[in-house]
Scaffold this active site. Structure first.
Site, PDB file in Angstrom:
ATOM      1  N   ASP A 269       0.840  -1.192   0.000  1.00  0.00           N
ATOM      2  CA  ASP A 269       0.000   0.000   0.000  1.00  0.00           C
ATOM      3  C   ASP A 269       0.885   1.255   0.000  1.00  0.00           C
ATOM      4  O   ASP A 269       0.676   2.178   0.777  1.00  0.00           O
ATOM      5  CB  ASP A 269      -0.949  -0.003   1.209  1.00  0.00           C
ATOM      6  CG  ASP A 269      -2.027   1.065   1.098  1.00  0.00           C
ATOM      7  OD1 ASP A 269      -2.179   1.651   0.000  1.00  0.00           O
ATOM      8  OD2 ASP A 269      -2.702   1.344   2.104  1.00  0.00           O
TER       9      ASP A 269
ATOM     10  N   HIS B 121      -2.958   0.445  11.896  1.00  0.00           N
ATOM     11  CA  HIS B 121      -2.665  -0.944  11.552  1.00  0.00           C
ATOM     12  C   HIS B 121      -1.165  -1.130  11.377  1.00  0.00           C
ATOM     13  O   HIS B 121      -0.434  -0.164  11.200  1.00  0.00           O
ATOM     14  CB  HIS B 121      -3.377  -1.324  10.254  1.00  0.00           C
ATOM     15  CG  HIS B 121      -3.254  -0.267   9.187  1.00  0.00           C
ATOM     16  ND1 HIS B 121      -4.241   0.662   8.941  1.00  0.00           N
ATOM     17  CD2 HIS B 121      -2.251   0.060   8.350  1.00  0.00           C
ATOM     18  CE1 HIS B 121      -3.857   1.485   7.978  1.00  0.00           C
ATOM     19  NE2 HIS B 121      -2.645   1.149   7.601  1.00  0.00           N
TER      20      HIS B 121
ATOM     21  N   GLN C   4      -2.986  -5.428   5.923  1.00  0.00           N
ATOM     22  CA  GLN C   4      -2.905  -4.352   6.921  1.00  0.00           C
ATOM     23  C   GLN C   4      -3.822  -4.705   8.086  1.00  0.00           C
ATOM     24  O   GLN C   4      -5.039  -4.583   7.980  1.00  0.00           O
ATOM     25  CB  GLN C   4      -3.296  -3.008   6.279  1.00  0.00           C
ATOM     26  CG  GLN C   4      -2.229  -2.488   5.325  1.00  0.00           C
ATOM     27  CD  GLN C   4      -2.744  -1.391   4.392  1.00  0.00           C
ATOM     28  OE1 GLN C   4      -3.712  -1.585   3.656  1.00  0.00           O
ATOM     29  NE2 GLN C   4      -2.088  -0.235   4.411  1.00  0.00           N
TER      30      GLN C   4
ATOM     31  N   ARG D 254       2.003  13.110  10.577  1.00  0.00           N
ATOM     32  CA  ARG D 254       0.725  12.918   9.874  1.00  0.00           C
ATOM     33  C   ARG D 254       0.059  11.670  10.433  1.00  0.00           C
ATOM     34  O   ARG D 254       0.531  10.559  10.228  1.00  0.00           O
ATOM     35  CB  ARG D 254       0.973  12.760   8.383  1.00  0.00           C
ATOM     36  CG  ARG D 254      -0.261  12.449   7.556  1.00  0.00           C
ATOM     37  CD  ARG D 254       0.173  12.077   6.152  1.00  0.00           C
ATOM     38  NE  ARG D 254      -0.910  11.790   5.243  1.00  0.00           N
ATOM     39  CZ  ARG D 254      -1.547  10.627   5.124  1.00  0.00           C
ATOM     40  NH1 ARG D 254      -1.238   9.606   5.903  1.00  0.00           N
ATOM     41  NH2 ARG D 254      -2.490  10.471   4.221  1.00  0.00           N
TER      42      ARG D 254
ATOM     43  N   ASP E 174      -2.162   8.953  10.306  1.00  0.00           N
ATOM     44  CA  ASP E 174      -2.826   8.269   9.199  1.00  0.00           C
ATOM     45  C   ASP E 174      -4.121   7.605   9.659  1.00  0.00           C
ATOM     46  O   ASP E 174      -4.165   6.982  10.725  1.00  0.00           O
ATOM     47  CB  ASP E 174      -1.865   7.198   8.656  1.00  0.00           C
ATOM     48  CG  ASP E 174      -2.431   6.466   7.461  1.00  0.00           C
ATOM     49  OD1 ASP E 174      -2.689   7.124   6.445  1.00  0.00           O
ATOM     50  OD2 ASP E 174      -2.616   5.235   7.545  1.00  0.00           O
TER      51      ASP E 174
ATOM     52  N   GLU F 264      -5.281  13.053   9.305  1.00  0.00           N
ATOM     53  CA  GLU F 264      -5.718  12.596   7.985  1.00  0.00           C
ATOM     54  C   GLU F 264      -7.071  11.916   8.170  1.00  0.00           C
ATOM     55  O   GLU F 264      -7.170  10.721   8.406  1.00  0.00           O
ATOM     56  CB  GLU F 264      -4.710  11.621   7.366  1.00  0.00           C
ATOM     57  CG  GLU F 264      -4.991  11.348   5.892  1.00  0.00           C
ATOM     58  CD  GLU F 264      -5.509   9.952   5.569  1.00  0.00           C
ATOM     59  OE1 GLU F 264      -5.990   9.748   4.453  1.00  0.00           O
ATOM     60  OE2 GLU F 264      -5.437   9.047   6.434  1.00  0.00           O
TER      61      GLU F 264
ATOM     62  N   HIS G 112      -1.589  11.702  -2.942  1.00  0.00           N
ATOM     63  CA  HIS G 112      -1.333  10.351  -3.449  1.00  0.00           C
ATOM     64  C   HIS G 112      -2.619   9.515  -3.473  1.00  0.00           C
ATOM     65  O   HIS G 112      -2.640   8.432  -4.031  1.00  0.00           O
ATOM     66  CB  HIS G 112      -0.284   9.675  -2.578  1.00  0.00           C
ATOM     67  CG  HIS G 112      -0.808   9.403  -1.197  1.00  0.00           C
ATOM     68  ND1 HIS G 112      -1.122  10.412  -0.312  1.00  0.00           N
ATOM     69  CD2 HIS G 112      -1.118   8.248  -0.564  1.00  0.00           C
ATOM     70  CE1 HIS G 112      -1.594   9.872   0.804  1.00  0.00           C
ATOM     71  NE2 HIS G 112      -1.594   8.569   0.683  1.00  0.00           N
ATOM     72  N   ASP G 113      -3.660   9.997  -2.788  1.00  0.00           N
ATOM     73  CA  ASP G 113      -4.892   9.222  -2.692  1.00  0.00           C
ATOM     74  C   ASP G 113      -5.920   9.659  -3.739  1.00  0.00           C
ATOM     75  O   ASP G 113      -5.714  10.615  -4.483  1.00  0.00           O
ATOM     76  CB  ASP G 113      -5.475   9.342  -1.283  1.00  0.00           C
ATOM     77  CG  ASP G 113      -4.782   8.402  -0.298  1.00  0.00           C
ATOM     78  OD1 ASP G 113      -4.283   7.347  -0.748  1.00  0.00           O
ATOM     79  OD2 ASP G 113      -4.731   8.730   0.896  1.00  0.00           O
TER      80      ASP G 113
ATOM     81  N   ARG H  30      -4.824   4.109  -7.813  1.00  0.00           N
ATOM     82  CA  ARG H  30      -4.125   5.320  -7.346  1.00  0.00           C
ATOM     83  C   ARG H  30      -2.711   5.418  -7.925  1.00  0.00           C
ATOM     84  O   ARG H  30      -2.128   6.489  -7.970  1.00  0.00           O
ATOM     85  CB  ARG H  30      -4.072   5.343  -5.812  1.00  0.00           C
ATOM     86  CG  ARG H  30      -5.434   5.544  -5.165  1.00  0.00           C
ATOM     87  CD  ARG H  30      -5.360   5.421  -3.660  1.00  0.00           C
ATOM     88  NE  ARG H  30      -4.935   4.091  -3.241  1.00  0.00           N
ATOM     89  CZ  ARG H  30      -4.675   3.751  -1.977  1.00  0.00           C
ATOM     90  NH1 ARG H  30      -4.786   4.642  -1.017  1.00  0.00           N
ATOM     91  NH2 ARG H  30      -4.297   2.524  -1.668  1.00  0.00           N
TER      92      ARG H  30
END
Ligand code: GLC
Ligand code: GLC
Length: 654
Positions: A152, A195, A263, A293, A295, A337, A401-402, A526
């Site tokens: 990922d 995760h 994950q 950040r 996540d 995020e 990036h998403d 992505r």
């Protein structure tokens, strides 16, 4: 449940117990650095009530609560002693200027180390590029050890203490953080804490049947409990695997996996998980990270009967992490995020929790307005959803990036007579290029056959029309695409908060469809907007004023430099204004001795704004458009060219 008074009392009593034991353990360090220790004690005592209260609320019912508390405290003290002197100096500096991240000097960039520059060494060599762009904030995508093949993009972490060896070493990263900080660039790294990868040591021990580590995750022998949860869960990656649980044949168990099957969600109901992750967080902070950040914040607490997103305990956990950071890494700031409903995004933002947050609403609505050519939903939504508490700030971005998800509020849409379901469908069709007349070349992400839901992948330039225009060899369309790209950047650069550039966008990088040939990437669209930087191409076009890429680059460098001179961007609030024209988005920033009036056109045709409105919102008659340097008089209506954005600075009130 103990009342507040009682918890305070427990807090005081337990600190009385713990403190002498701490001093004893660290007596050598204390005698070596008494001043340091004092600073630590002051901060610990300052945060203690809050920290204790949060942890007691989360874990007070566990028989070994005080044991965990003591071990945690020792780890925090250890981490403070391990913090390098340059970071401690930075701590002092940041404490003296707590609002540093709101400065108009701040400009962010983000990239994958490998895709942008090969490895950390290569990245250091790109320092001149970052300087030329004026970056002061650099988010490096996850660099830690992660599984070979699909990880990922690094968001499956196998060790928070080792880097992916292809990128470099921990020491190299720490050196880079220091070096970049001296150059005025703050390092931003992820704390992927919802995760771990299934190859993390904890997960391996759990797979081997170690009960202590089985309890780090959510493992189930059969479908009974997963089925109960799944009644109310949302599917995040439905094309990867239906539902949120993965069957592991090797251990004969179902595992909670919100994202990819590799994950594994961590169980924060277990105090040992909180403690272990707190240690990992402080270790990351000590590498020289200034903004962490956080996540996937929305998902960290599970509660039966809910969608297991944005639970109250998620906030308590983040706040407890934040207290620990205040004690042992005070320069550190948290960035949330949370790509969820705007009310929920807001719920993570406060001086005690995340001081900084992505602004997914602005991002999505910029694209929405580009598709419709109208700004009513953008204007209405932001007019009551942009303001933040003092001491906090948005990160405003156009691409990341998403994927792009249409996370606007349904009632905001209905208020503007927009049917939210139909509109999301239209936006998806538009950005997949399936809608007649669409300029976009996007790719669907995670289309859900049951709900019809989907999100959009694609680079800024491809979504804004550049790819299609270049292929058609249509100069006029190329020009319009470049204008769209610059206009949306003019907004994120002037609206207040930290603008964040997804590196590659500054030269209008197009989609890269080669990912579909790579089996590790093919299932995740992505990757279409995560190309490897081709430096020979980039060097060629970036400085070619005749190429659209060169034009984007030159203009963006100009806009960034301009932003850095506008005091109203730092010191002030954003007031959204009715421009009287459905295509024009306007706001005023008033502060720092400056009045700055931004008007941006989302139309491919020339547009006008009434002179009276210009006078009243601009509070005057004569302005300079800082972007073009032209004088604008409110004697007549303001004319904007297609997708033009003006930054009007008041020159004279009469
Ligand atoms: C965040 C990341 C995304 C990743 C997910 C799971 O949303 O931005 O790229 O897939 O978390 O870690
Ligand atoms: C904070 C800042 C303000 C900014 C807003 C959005 O309130 O003080 O300048 O506009 O955050 O980021």
């Amino acid at each position: 449940m103990a009342d507040v008074q009682q918890v305070r009392q427990y807090a005081a009593l337990s600190l009385d117990r713990l403190w002498p034991r701490l001093e004893l353990t660290f007596r050598d360090d204390v005698s070596r650095a008494p001043v340091d220790w004092q600073a630590f004690e002051t901060r610990l005592r300052h945060e203690w009530d809050q920290l204790f209260g949060l942890l007691f609320n989360l874990y007070g019912g566990h028989y070994d609560f005080f044991y965990h508390l003591e071990v945690l405290l020792h780890a925090v003290a250890r981490s403070w002693f391990e913090r390098s002197p340059w970071l401690k100096r930075l701590d002092t500096r940041r404490e003296a200027e707590p609002l540093w991240f709101q400065s108009q000097q701040m400009v962010g960039g983000m990239c994958y180390t490998d895709l942008f520059a090969g490895n950390l060494q290569g990245l250091r060599e790109k320092l001149p590029v970052f300087k030329q762009l004026g970056l002061t904030y650099l988010h490096l995508m996850p660099l830690f050890e992660s599984p070979e093949g699909n990880s990922d993009g690094g968001y499956a972490v196998s060790s928070y203490r080792q880097l992916n060896p292809k990128l470099g070493t921990i020491q190299e990263l720490a050196d880079l953080a220091h070096e970049f900080q001296e150059q005025g660039i703050s390092l931003v790294l992820d704390f992927v804490f919802n995760h771990t990868s299934d190859e993390h040591e904890w997960a391996r021990l759990a797979q081997a049947g170690d009960l202590e580590y089985e309890n780090f995750y959510f493992l189930f022998p059969d479908r009974t409990i997963p089925d109960i949860y799944e009644r109310t869960l949302r599917e995040i990656f439905p094309t990867v695997r239906r539902g949120s649980f993965t069957w592991r044949e090797d251990i004969h168990k179902w595992v909670w996996t919100t994202f990819n099957s590799f994950q594994w969600d961590l169980n924060y109901g277990n105090p040992a998980v909180f403690r272990a992750m707190a240690q990992e967080m402080l270790a990351i902070a000590n590498l020289g990270v200034e903004i962490l950040r956080l996540d996937a914040v929305a998902f960290i607490w599970k509660r039966e009967g809910t969608n297991c997103e944005n639970q109250p305990e998620a906030h308590q956990i983040i706040q407890a992490f934040h207290c620990l950071a205040r004690i042992a890494a005070p320069a550190l700031r948290f960035k949330s995020e949370a790509i969820v409903h705007p009310d929920d995004v807001m719920s993570y933002i406060s001086p005690q929790e995340c001081q900084i947050s992505y602004n997914p609403l602005l991002m999505a609505l910029l694209w929405e307005s580009l598709a419709t050519g109208e700004v009513k939903l953008l204007d209405h939504s932001l007019s009551h959803r942009f303001r933040l508490p003092h001491g906090t700030s948005w990160v405003n971005y156009v691409r990341s990036h998403d994927d792009i998800g249409w996370t606007f509020d349904d009632n905001d849409a209905r208020w503007e007579w927009i049917d939210p379901f139909g509109h999301r469908n239209f936006l998806n069709q538009f950005y997949m290029g399936r809608f007649p007349g669409s300029f976009a070349r996007g790719v669907p992400f995670q289309e859900n056959p049951d709900t019809g839901d989907a999100r959009i992948s694609g680079t800024l330039a491809s979504l804004a029309g550049l790819e299609q225009a270049i292929h058609a060899g249509n100069e006029q369309q190329i020009d319009l695409a470049v204008r769209r790209i610059l206009m949306v950047h003019s907004i994120i650069l002037s609206i207040g908060g930290i603008p964040l550039i997804y590196l590659g966008d500054e030269v209008g990088t197009l989609n890269d469809y080669a990912f579909s040939a790579d089996p590790d990437k093919a299932d995740d669209s992505r990757w279409v907007h995560r190309p490897r930087t081709d430096w020979s191409w980039r060097e060629k076009v970036a400085h070619d004023p005749l190429s659209p890429h060169g034009r984007i680059f030159a203009e963006l460098v100009h806009l960034i430099a301009l932003r850095k001179r506008q005091t109203a961007i730092f010191d002030g609030e954003t007031e959204f204004v009715e421009t009287g024209n459905a295509h024009l988005f306007g706001y005023v920033r008033n502060g720092g001795g400056q009045r700055l009036f931004t008007i941006a056109s989302f139309s491919a045709q020339p547009q006008e704004m009434d002179a009276n409105l210009l006078r009243s919102y601009g509070s005057g008659y004569l302005f300079t458009d800082l972007i073009t340097g032209q004088t604008v008089s409110a004697e007549q209506s303001l004319r904007l060219e297609p997708y033009q954005c003006v930054w009007l600075e008041l020159v004279s009130t009469s």
